[in-house]
Structure formats: structure tokens, C-alpha cells
Design a protein around this motif. Structure first.
Motif, short mmCIF file in Angstrom:
data_model
loop_
_atom_site.label_atom_id
_atom_site.label_comp_id
_atom_site.label_asym_id
_atom_site.label_seq_id
_atom_site.Cartn_x
_atom_site.Cartn_y
_atom_site.Cartn_z
N UNK A 27 -17.68 -3.10 -2.73
CA UNK A 27 -17.16 -1.91 -3.41
C UNK A 27 -16.63 -2.30 -4.78
N UNK A 28 -15.98 -3.45 -4.87
CA UNK A 28 -15.48 -3.93 -6.16
C UNK A 28 -16.63 -4.27 -7.09
N UNK A 29 -17.72 -4.81 -6.54
CA UNK A 29 -18.86 -5.18 -7.36
C UNK A 29 -19.50 -3.96 -8.02
N UNK A 30 -19.44 -2.82 -7.39
CA UNK A 30 -20.07 -1.62 -7.93
C UNK A 30 -19.24 -0.94 -9.01
N UNK A 31 -18.02 -1.43 -9.24
CA UNK A 31 -17.13 -0.78 -10.21
C UNK A 31 -17.42 -1.19 -11.65
N UNK A 32 -18.36 -2.13 -11.85
CA UNK A 32 -18.73 -2.55 -13.19
C UNK A 32 -18.43 -4.01 -13.44
N UNK A 33 -18.78 -4.47 -14.64
CA UNK A 33 -18.56 -5.87 -14.99
C UNK A 33 -17.84 -5.97 -16.33
N UNK A 34 -17.05 -7.01 -16.49
CA UNK A 34 -16.36 -7.24 -17.76
C UNK A 34 -16.23 -8.75 -18.00
N UNK A 35 -17.37 -9.43 -18.11
CA UNK A 35 -17.33 -10.88 -18.33
C UNK A 35 -16.74 -11.22 -19.70
N UNK A 36 -16.11 -12.38 -19.79
CA UNK A 36 -15.54 -12.84 -21.05
C UNK A 36 -16.37 -13.95 -21.68
N UNK A 37 -17.33 -14.48 -20.92
CA UNK A 37 -18.15 -15.59 -21.41
C UNK A 37 -19.62 -15.28 -21.19
N UNK A 38 -20.42 -15.48 -22.24
CA UNK A 38 -21.88 -15.43 -22.10
C UNK A 38 -22.39 -16.85 -22.02
N UNK A 39 -23.36 -17.07 -21.14
CA UNK A 39 -23.94 -18.40 -20.93
C UNK A 39 -25.43 -18.35 -21.23
#
Length: 222
Positions: A27-39
Motif C-alpha cells: 500500500x505504501x509502494x502505491x503512494x508514489x516515489x520521491x527518490x533523492x539519488x539517481x543512479x
């Protein structure tokens, strides 16, 4: 080697285990993403960014290609970079190479055909630019490893010159580019250089090559 059927079964086991650990995990995974690092890394199946950095889903925004190359004409890469910078407001982009890269070996020997040969043009440019230094290294493994370091440097510089990154720097966005190298022999990462929002490249240091993987890791981590 797992079969396709085993992949599906393993996925079911993993899904059940994650839900048992934390009922609202998906359920938390479906709330969106907000990564701070691109690899941005290579495609080598032995180098898993999440595993080697112990990061969780949602913490890294990942793009991978053969020999971790940067082309501003590559819409696949540049769309990811734009998405990361403009939508996620990523603060750090890591470009990571690894020692023993087969793609770079192919580029150095002039091998490859078709799409592989075309794709490796940027790597061949790196080899041509640093040919004197590289051909002065007698040990082939050390030569390839030095090529991996030089490739990280040149690709990070290319990334810093792309329109999306230049625009981010120009508007003062908090963004730093980092050049990493990964050593398959000991599982260690080391930062080789970085480029800040001023556009200035800082060489963190590339010590002389050594056949001792522990010494390599310790020197680059220093």
C-alpha cells in the motif's frame, strides 16, 4: 540458473514474506516515489545498485546501459535524467562504472558488431583520448580497470554538459554529480570525482592501480 517458472515462484514467496513483515508494505509502494539519488550504471548482472548500497525500493532512481555511457541524443537516458531533475528534484546523480567491464574491453579491442559496436562509440573515444596512458600499462587487467576509471570521468563530464543538467545548474538547483567505481573483487564502492552546481569538476583522486583489491578499495575510500 533460475528458470522462468522459478522466477514466478520466487516472486510469490517474496511477496508473501514482505506482506508478513509489514502488512501495508505494498500500500505504501502505491503512494508514489520521491527518490533523492539517481543512479546511472552499467548493465552487468553482477552489479545490483540496491544490493551493493543496501537501499530500499524508492530510494534510488536507476538507469542502466552497457558500459554506463552518456549520449545527449539518447532519449531513454535523457528522459530519465529530466524526470529525475525536474519532477523529483534529485539532489545527487551517481554515475557508476565497475572494474572488469566487458563492454569497455570490447571497445578497447575494437570488437563488437551491429548495435553493440554503434553503442560503444563513446567508449572508443575515451580509449583514443587516453591511448598513450592505457597502452603504457602492461597488465591487461589493470589496463582495463584504469579504462573503467577514465570512462567514469569522461561520462560524468559529458553528463554535466547535457542541456537538462546545465539548466539545473543555471537556475541554482541543488544538484551534484558523482563518479563512482565498483570493485567486483571485494564489493566496494569508491568515489572518484564530483561536479557541483558551479559546474566545477573536483578530482577526489585516482591512485595508482594495484593488483590487490583490498588495497584498491582502501585507497579509493580514503
Amino acid at each position: 540458473m533460475k528458470t522462468i517458472r522459478e522466477l514466478i515462484l520466487s516472486n510469490k514467496t517474496w511477496s508473501a514474506e514482505m506482506q508478513e513483515r509489514k502488512k501495508d508494505y505494498f500500500a505504501q509502494q502505491t503512494s508514489g516515489q520521491s527518490p533523492e539519488i539517481m543512479w546511472i550504471g552499467g548493465s552487468d548482472s553482477r552489479v545490483s545498485p540496491q544490493n551493493i548500497t543496501q537501499t530500499r525500493p524508492g530510494e534510488l532512481f536507476i538507469h542502466r546501459n552497457l558500459a554506463n555511457l552518456v549520449y545527449e541524443t539518447d532519449d531513454n537516458l535523457m528522459a530519465d535524467v529530466q524526470h529525475a531533475i525536474e519532477d523529483f528534484e534529485i539532489a545527487h546523480i551517481v554515475l557508476c562504472g565497475h572494474y572488469g567491464c566487458s563492454g569497455l574491453q570490447t571497445a578497447m579491442t575494437g570488437g563488437g558488431s551491429g548495435h553493440v559496436h554503434s553503442w560503444l562509440a563513446a567508449a572508443r573515444e575515451v580509449f583514443a583520448q587516453h591511448r598513450a596512458e592505457l597502452e603504457g600499462i602492461e597488465d591487461q587487467s589493470e589496463r582495463l580497470n584504469r579504462m573503467a576509471e577514465l570512462n567514469v570521468r569522461e561520462q560524468l563530464v559529458r553528463l554535466s554538459k547535457t542541456d537538462t543538467v546545465r539548466a539545473a545548474f543555471a537556475r541554482g538547483q541543488d544538484l551534484t554529480l558523482h563518479g563512482f567505481i565498483y570493485d567486483l573483487r571485494n564489493g566496494r564502492l569508491a568515489e572518484l570525482l564530483e561536479i557541483g552546481r558551479s559546474g566545477e569538476l573536483s578530482e577526489i583522486g585516482i591512485p595508482p592501480m594495484t593488483s590487490d583489491p583490498d588495497a584498491v578499495g582502501e585507497a579509493r575510500a580514503a
